[in-house]
Design a protein around this motif. Structure first.
Motif, PDB file in Angstrom:
ATOM      1  N   VAL A  74      -0.411  -3.851  -4.617  1.00 44.22           N
ATOM      2  CA  VAL A  74       0.936  -4.369  -4.847  1.00 44.22           C
ATOM      3  C   VAL A  74       0.885  -5.706  -5.579  1.00 44.22           C
ATOM      4  O   VAL A  74       1.447  -5.860  -6.657  1.00 44.22           O
ATOM      5  CB  VAL A  74       1.724  -4.493  -3.519  1.00 44.22           C
ATOM      6  CG1 VAL A  74       3.089  -5.128  -3.735  1.00 44.22           C
ATOM      7  CG2 VAL A  74       1.849  -3.134  -2.854  1.00 44.22           C
ATOM      8  N   CYS A  75       0.166  -6.679  -4.997  1.00 43.96           N
ATOM      9  CA  CYS A  75       0.123  -8.015  -5.606  1.00 43.96           C
ATOM     10  C   CYS A  75      -1.104  -8.230  -6.473  1.00 43.96           C
ATOM     11  O   CYS A  75      -1.152  -9.183  -7.257  1.00 43.96           O
ATOM     12  CB  CYS A  75       0.217  -9.098  -4.538  1.00 43.96           C
ATOM     13  SG  CYS A  75      -1.250  -9.242  -3.470  1.00 43.96           S
ATOM     14  N   GLY A  76      -2.112  -7.385  -6.337  1.00 43.24           N
ATOM     15  CA  GLY A  76      -3.326  -7.510  -7.138  1.00 43.24           C
ATOM     16  C   GLY A  76      -4.268  -8.616  -6.693  1.00 43.24           C
ATOM     17  O   GLY A  76      -5.223  -8.938  -7.379  1.00 43.24           O
ATOM     18  N   LYS A  77      -4.034  -9.192  -5.545  1.00 40.28           N
ATOM     19  CA  LYS A  77      -4.831 -10.330  -5.066  1.00 40.28           C
ATOM     20  C   LYS A  77      -5.824  -9.910  -3.982  1.00 40.28           C
ATOM     21  O   LYS A  77      -5.622  -8.961  -3.266  1.00 40.28           O
ATOM     22  CB  LYS A  77      -3.912 -11.414  -4.485  1.00 40.28           C
ATOM     23  CG  LYS A  77      -2.825 -11.887  -5.397  1.00 40.28           C
ATOM     24  CD  LYS A  77      -3.350 -12.835  -6.425  1.00 40.28           C
ATOM     25  CE  LYS A  77      -2.146 -13.418  -7.169  1.00 40.28           C
ATOM     26  NZ  LYS A  77      -2.423 -13.775  -8.505  1.00 40.28           N
ATOM     27  N   ILE A  78      -6.888 -10.710  -3.898  1.00 42.01           N
ATOM     28  CA  ILE A  78      -7.862 -10.618  -2.811  1.00 42.01           C
ATOM     29  C   ILE A  78      -8.023 -12.039  -2.268  1.00 42.01           C
ATOM     30  O   ILE A  78      -8.497 -12.903  -2.987  1.00 42.01           O
ATOM     31  CB  ILE A  78      -9.230 -10.096  -3.286  1.00 42.01           C
ATOM     32  CG1 ILE A  78      -9.112  -8.706  -3.895  1.00 42.01           C
ATOM     33  CG2 ILE A  78     -10.241 -10.108  -2.130  1.00 42.01           C
ATOM     34  CD1 ILE A  78     -10.404  -8.190  -4.513  1.00 42.01           C
ATOM     35  N   PRO A  79      -7.596 -12.338  -1.042  1.00 42.29           N
ATOM     36  CA  PRO A  79      -6.905 -11.453  -0.103  1.00 42.29           C
ATOM     37  C   PRO A  79      -5.461 -11.213  -0.551  1.00 42.29           C
ATOM     38  O   PRO A  79      -4.913 -11.935  -1.376  1.00 42.29           O
ATOM     39  CB  PRO A  79      -6.947 -12.217   1.214  1.00 42.29           C
ATOM     40  CG  PRO A  79      -6.956 -13.650   0.816  1.00 42.29           C
ATOM     41  CD  PRO A  79      -7.752 -13.688  -0.477  1.00 42.29           C
ATOM     42  N   ALA A 105     -10.275   8.295  -5.542  1.00 41.97           N
ATOM     43  CA  ALA A 105      -9.068   7.862  -4.836  1.00 41.97           C
ATOM     44  C   ALA A 105      -9.119   6.378  -4.468  1.00 41.97           C
ATOM     45  O   ALA A 105      -8.096   5.697  -4.537  1.00 41.97           O
ATOM     46  CB  ALA A 105      -8.857   8.712  -3.587  1.00 41.97           C
ATOM     47  N   ILE A 106     -10.288   5.883  -4.101  1.00 38.26           N
ATOM     48  CA  ILE A 106     -10.368   4.489  -3.649  1.00 38.26           C
ATOM     49  C   ILE A 106     -10.227   3.484  -4.785  1.00 38.26           C
ATOM     50  O   ILE A 106     -10.059   2.291  -4.531  1.00 38.26           O
ATOM     51  CB  ILE A 106     -11.656   4.212  -2.851  1.00 38.26           C
ATOM     52  CG1 ILE A 106     -12.886   4.337  -3.735  1.00 38.26           C
ATOM     53  CG2 ILE A 106     -11.727   5.093  -1.617  1.00 38.26           C
ATOM     54  CD1 ILE A 106     -14.132   3.743  -3.121  1.00 38.26           C
ATOM     55  N   VAL A 107     -10.241   3.945  -6.034  1.00 44.35           N
ATOM     56  CA  VAL A 107     -10.059   3.044  -7.169  1.00 44.35           C
ATOM     57  C   VAL A 107      -8.769   2.243  -7.006  1.00 44.35           C
ATOM     58  O   VAL A 107      -8.682   1.092  -7.426  1.00 44.35           O
ATOM     59  CB  VAL A 107     -10.086   3.826  -8.505  1.00 44.35           C
ATOM     60  CG1 VAL A 107      -9.612   2.988  -9.663  1.00 44.35           C
ATOM     61  CG2 VAL A 107     -11.479   4.371  -8.749  1.00 44.35           C
ATOM     62  N   LYS A 108      -7.791   2.839  -6.350  1.00 41.11           N
ATOM     63  CA  LYS A 108      -6.512   2.165  -6.105  1.00 41.11           C
ATOM     64  C   LYS A 108      -6.711   0.788  -5.478  1.00 41.11           C
ATOM     65  O   LYS A 108      -5.922  -0.125  -5.709  1.00 41.11           O
ATOM     66  CB  LYS A 108      -5.650   3.045  -5.194  1.00 41.11           C
ATOM     67  CG  LYS A 108      -4.321   2.436  -4.820  1.00 41.11           C
ATOM     68  CD  LYS A 108      -3.511   3.364  -3.933  1.00 41.11           C
ATOM     69  CE  LYS A 108      -2.184   2.719  -3.556  1.00 41.11           C
ATOM     70  NZ  LYS A 108      -1.379   3.624  -2.737  1.00 41.11           N
ATOM     71  N   TYR A 109      -7.754   0.620  -4.681  1.00 39.48           N
ATOM     72  CA  TYR A 109      -7.973  -0.623  -3.943  1.00 39.48           C
ATOM     73  C   TYR A 109      -9.127  -1.471  -4.471  1.00 39.48           C
ATOM     74  O   TYR A 109      -9.391  -2.538  -3.930  1.00 39.48           O
ATOM     75  CB  TYR A 109      -8.204  -0.312  -2.454  1.00 39.48           C
ATOM     76  CG  TYR A 109      -6.936   0.152  -1.783  1.00 39.48           C
ATOM     77  CD1 TYR A 109      -6.043  -0.768  -1.259  1.00 39.48           C
ATOM     78  CD2 TYR A 109      -6.622   1.497  -1.712  1.00 39.48           C
ATOM     79  CE1 TYR A 109      -4.859  -0.348  -0.662  1.00 39.48           C
ATOM     80  CE2 TYR A 109      -5.443   1.925  -1.127  1.00 39.48           C
ATOM     81  CZ  TYR A 109      -4.567   0.990  -0.601  1.00 39.48           C
ATOM     82  OH  TYR A 109      -3.394   1.403  -0.018  1.00 39.48           O
ATOM     83  N   THR A 110      -9.803  -1.043  -5.507  1.00 43.16           N
ATOM     84  CA  THR A 110     -11.002  -1.763  -5.943  1.00 43.16           C
ATOM     85  C   THR A 110     -10.710  -3.075  -6.666  1.00 43.16           C
ATOM     86  O   THR A 110     -11.607  -3.899  -6.806  1.00 43.16           O
ATOM     87  CB  THR A 110     -11.902  -0.874  -6.821  1.00 43.16           C
ATOM     88  OG1 THR A 110     -11.150  -0.417  -7.948  1.00 43.16           O
ATOM     89  CG2 THR A 110     -12.457   0.297  -6.022  1.00 43.16           C
ATOM     90  N   ALA A 111      -9.478  -3.290  -7.104  1.00 46.39           N
ATOM     91  CA  ALA A 111      -9.125  -4.549  -7.767  1.00 46.39           C
ATOM     92  C   ALA A 111      -8.312  -5.451  -6.849  1.00 46.39           C
ATOM     93  O   ALA A 111      -7.709  -6.420  -7.293  1.00 46.39           O
ATOM     94  CB  ALA A 111      -8.351  -4.261  -9.053  1.00 46.39           C
ATOM     95  N   GLY A 112      -8.287  -5.131  -5.574  1.00 48.11           N
ATOM     96  CA  GLY A 112      -7.514  -5.921  -4.619  1.00 48.11           C
ATOM     97  C   GLY A 112      -6.293  -5.155  -4.163  1.00 48.11           C
ATOM     98  O   GLY A 112      -6.199  -3.939  -4.313  1.00 48.11           O
ATOM     99  N   CYS A 113      -5.333  -5.886  -3.635  1.00 50.87           N
ATOM    100  CA  CYS A 113      -4.100  -5.276  -3.138  1.00 50.87           C
ATOM    101  C   CYS A 113      -3.403  -4.555  -4.285  1.00 50.87           C
ATOM    102  O   CYS A 113      -3.186  -5.150  -5.348  1.00 50.87           O
ATOM    103  CB  CYS A 113      -3.186  -6.359  -2.569  1.00 50.87           C
ATOM    104  SG  CYS A 113      -1.542  -5.757  -2.109  1.00 50.87           S
TER     105      CYS A 113
END
Length: 96
Positions: free
Chosen positions: A84-89, A74-82
């Motif tokens: 929505v925008c795909g950015k970190i931060p 489930a957490i894979v959704k967040y492993t590449a960043g946001c």
């Protein structure tokens, strides 16, 4: 401890009992723990914060297990960043 091991530990400890209680009632217990976390945040009580964050996490993992969801997946959704925008931060305009 990694995420999969923690979920397995919670399953071994609580899954039978929580499954018998059912998803709806287990969710109610979870929301009660979120309320306790809210009070600890409001009071800025470090000792209580640690306990309540742990309780919320354990109940969340139990809900995931009852629902057949592996949190590691489930957490894979967040492993590449946001997501929505795909950015970190996150660079999204609105505050979430």
């Amino acid at each position: 401890m990694n995420i999969s091991k923690f979920q397995k530990l919670i399953e071994e400890t609580y899954l039978e009992k929580d499954s018998k209680r059912g998803l709806a009632k287990t969710f109610m217990w979870f929301t009660e723990e979120v309320g306790e976390l809210s009070r600890a945040l409001r009071d800025n009580n470090k000792e209580e914060l640690e306990k309540e964050f742990a309780d919320v996490l354990a109940w969340l993992f139990s809900l995931a297990s009852i629902s057949g969801v592996k949190m590691e997946e489930a957490i894979v959704k967040y492993t590449a960043g946001c997501p929505v925008c795909g950015k970190i931060p996150c660079m999204c305009e609105e505050i979430r």
